[in-house]
Motif scaffolding. Structure first.
Motif, PDB file in Angstrom:
ATOM      1  N   LYS A  93       0.849  -1.181   0.000  1.00  0.00           N
ATOM      2  CA  LYS A  93       0.000   0.000   0.000  1.00  0.00           C
ATOM      3  C   LYS A  93       0.888   1.235   0.000  1.00  0.00           C
ATOM      4  N   LEU A  94       0.532   2.201  -0.827  1.00  0.00           N
ATOM      5  CA  LEU A  94       1.299   3.435  -0.922  1.00  0.00           C
ATOM      6  C   LEU A  94       0.522   4.573  -0.297  1.00  0.00           C
ATOM      7  N   ASN A  95       1.242   5.512   0.362  1.00  0.00           N
ATOM      8  CA  ASN A  95       0.535   6.715   0.781  1.00  0.00           C
ATOM      9  C   ASN A  95       0.720   7.796  -0.278  1.00  0.00           C
ATOM     10  N   GLU A  96       0.128   8.942  -0.028  1.00  0.00           N
ATOM     11  CA  GLU A  96       0.125  10.000  -1.043  1.00  0.00           C
ATOM     12  C   GLU A  96       1.541  10.455  -1.400  1.00  0.00           C
ATOM     13  N   GLN A  97       2.437  10.380  -0.421  1.00  0.00           N
ATOM     14  CA  GLN A  97       3.800  10.815  -0.690  1.00  0.00           C
ATOM     15  C   GLN A  97       4.654   9.725  -1.345  1.00  0.00           C
ATOM     16  N   LYS A 114       5.310   6.742  -0.058  1.00  0.00           N
ATOM     17  CA  LYS A 114       5.959   5.793   0.855  1.00  0.00           C
ATOM     18  C   LYS A 114       5.202   4.476   0.838  1.00  0.00           C
ATOM     19  N   GLU A 115       5.946   3.396   0.840  1.00  0.00           N
ATOM     20  CA  GLU A 115       5.333   2.086   0.679  1.00  0.00           C
ATOM     21  C   GLU A 115       5.361   1.266   1.958  1.00  0.00           C
ATOM     22  N   VAL A 116       4.277   0.539   2.142  1.00  0.00           N
ATOM     23  CA  VAL A 116       4.184  -0.384   3.266  1.00  0.00           C
ATOM     24  C   VAL A 116       3.770  -1.739   2.715  1.00  0.00           C
ATOM     25  N   MET A 170       1.664  -4.801   3.389  1.00  0.00           N
ATOM     26  CA  MET A 170       0.606  -5.221   4.305  1.00  0.00           C
ATOM     27  C   MET A 170       0.774  -6.690   4.672  1.00  0.00           C
ATOM     28  N   LEU A 222      -4.966  -1.701  -2.497  1.00  0.00           N
ATOM     29  CA  LEU A 222      -3.530  -1.950  -2.455  1.00  0.00           C
ATOM     30  C   LEU A 222      -3.085  -2.597  -3.757  1.00  0.00           C
ATOM     31  N   TYR A 263      -1.448  -3.545  14.306  1.00  0.00           N
ATOM     32  CA  TYR A 263      -1.562  -2.115  14.587  1.00  0.00           C
ATOM     33  C   TYR A 263      -1.044  -1.830  15.996  1.00  0.00           C
ATOM     34  N   LEU A 269       2.740  -2.085  16.031  1.00  0.00           N
ATOM     35  CA  LEU A 269       3.367  -0.937  15.384  1.00  0.00           C
ATOM     36  C   LEU A 269       3.316   0.286  16.284  1.00  0.00           C
ATOM     37  N   SER A 270       2.253   0.365  17.046  1.00  0.00           N
ATOM     38  CA  SER A 270       2.035   1.535  17.865  1.00  0.00           C
ATOM     39  C   SER A 270       2.832   1.496  19.163  1.00  0.00           C
ATOM     40  N   PHE A 279       7.855  -3.905   5.636  1.00  0.00           N
ATOM     41  CA  PHE A 279       6.925  -4.778   6.345  1.00  0.00           C
ATOM     42  C   PHE A 279       6.910  -4.440   7.838  1.00  0.00           C
ATOM     43  N   GLY A 306       7.785  -1.396   9.192  1.00  0.00           N
ATOM     44  CA  GLY A 306       7.598   0.013   9.498  1.00  0.00           C
ATOM     45  C   GLY A 306       8.892   0.671   9.957  1.00  0.00           C
TER      46      GLY A 306
END
Lengths: 226, 226
Positions: free
Chosen positions: A59-63, A65-67, A69, A91, A138, A141-142, A183, A185
């Motif tokens: 999954k990519l964010n607007e900038q 950056k790739e994650v 999933m 994704l 989640y 990661l947090s 993967f 983060g």
DNA sequence: ATCTTTGTTTGCGATAGCGCAAAGACAGCC
DNA sequence: GGCTGTCTTTGCGCTATCGCAAACAAAGAT
């Protein structure tokens, strides 16, 4: 047709005959390594099940950056969200090795659910299990530090793509430091440093895009208590 | 029975009669503020729908660090996972205000699905939407900086619990800095500093456990580009 | 009205993790 | 069998964020 579907959850409770009938109605596709099955943002047409091989879901964010999933293998589903609503793919799915998939479009899914209501229940089960899994991730990661998350990532990959060898358990995937970072983060550099340290401790052995876990137990301990 | 269920997804496609019949079969419960509906780890008996009020859903890791997964209000579901399998509750649900919920146990769910197959489809839809949402949050947590995530958190809360006032949009919840931190994946201190800065800029006005967003547009811009 | 409890702010130092740069290693290819 | 491109390692400085401490503020209790 071989029996790779035996262990999947989607067809649980159905006879082999029924299962084969559904699969025959699906859209079959063969992918060479590093092929894109579908791309995030494209109008979602089908949801897919992996028959053989493995897909990397990113999954990519607007900038940009790739994650990563997750990686999925035989019997696992992706893009289930398209099975009911008109969405865009949330994704991107890319094969990491030779891979075969079967896909069904919305009509196909509705049809199979009507014919075999058990399918709806099975789907629900699969999808609920995914929620539980990703909520757990989640939380990790947090709340956890990078090294701990990297450890968990290796263990996850070991469980889903591990291959027993004499030196330990090989993660049977072309897996770069960057992949592990995406993967877990974190960044390529931090992963590299971390793996170096673990290699010195004798927990893993690693090469270019290749990792063997030699002391799984140490990693598990570390991932839980570090 | 009033019409608060009209807008929910679970009963979409059903008549008012059918809906009421299902609700009547459910287990009703009234909660004072700060009551625990169920606790992470307990054997999961029922899944719940919120009728009125609001629940805070939190998840703890082994070290006792807490994360807020989400706040849910009228019509929203939680612990759907228990509707089919025998699990433990994967998180804790606590009311933040006077709250009424309706719950159904596994047998109840299976029963309602058999009677109204459309319910299974609706559930699937809801749950698939949740996956999409949480995957998006995962991406944010993984790739964005703290301030950006705090901005998104405020905007989310604004959308789900916002109340128009003359000075701006009040987040109609007792919401501490710690809560925002637990929701955004950061610390109380960082949230406090961030909100102070935004207050100086005139984007928000805040008091003890209370936040009013006076310049939503600035926050949106910030959350997307910062 | 005062005391207590609970939440908030802010200064300050500590640090985990980032990210550049430069060098090294490995695989594939002509 | 040398060349090229990709992946990996490691030193180094930087900074975003953490987390303590101490003071302050608001709400609730007696």
């Amino acid at each position: 047709m071989e029996d790779i579907f035996q262990e999947t959850d989607l067809f649980e409770g159905l006879s082999t005959d029924q299962r084969d009938k559904i699969i025959k109605k699906g859209f079959h596709q063969v992918l060479k390594p590093k092929s894109i099955l579908f791309q995030q943002g494209d109008p979602a047409e089908r949801f897919y099940m992996v028959n053989t091989g493995r897909l990397k879901l990113t999954k990519l964010n607007e900038q940009g950056k790739e994650v990563i999933m997750r990686y999925i293998g035989a019997g696992e589903l992706t893009a289930a969200i398209t099975s009911l609503k008109d969405w865009e793919y949330p994704l991107t799915a890319e094969s990491v090795e030779d891979t075969e998939v079967t896909g069904w479009d919305k009509a196909g899914v509705l049809n199979m659910i009507e014919t075999y209501p058990k399918i709806a229940i099975n789907l629900l089960n699969i999808v609920l299990t995914r929620i539980d899994d990703i909520q757990h991730r989640y939380l990790e990661l947090s709340t956890e530090r990078v090294e701990q998350r990297v450890a968990r990532t290796l263990l996850r990959l070991m469980r889903s793509a591990g291959l027993k060898k004499t030196e330990g358990i090989l993660i049977d995937l072309p897996l770069s430091r960057q992949n592990i970072a995406d993967f877990s983060g974190t960044t390529l550099f931090t992963v590299s440093r971390t793996l170096s340290a673990w290699e010195k401790k004798g927990w893993i052995k690693s090469g270019r895009e290749k990792i063997t876990i030699t002391a799984p137990h140490s990693l598990v301990l570390f991932s839980e208590n570090a």
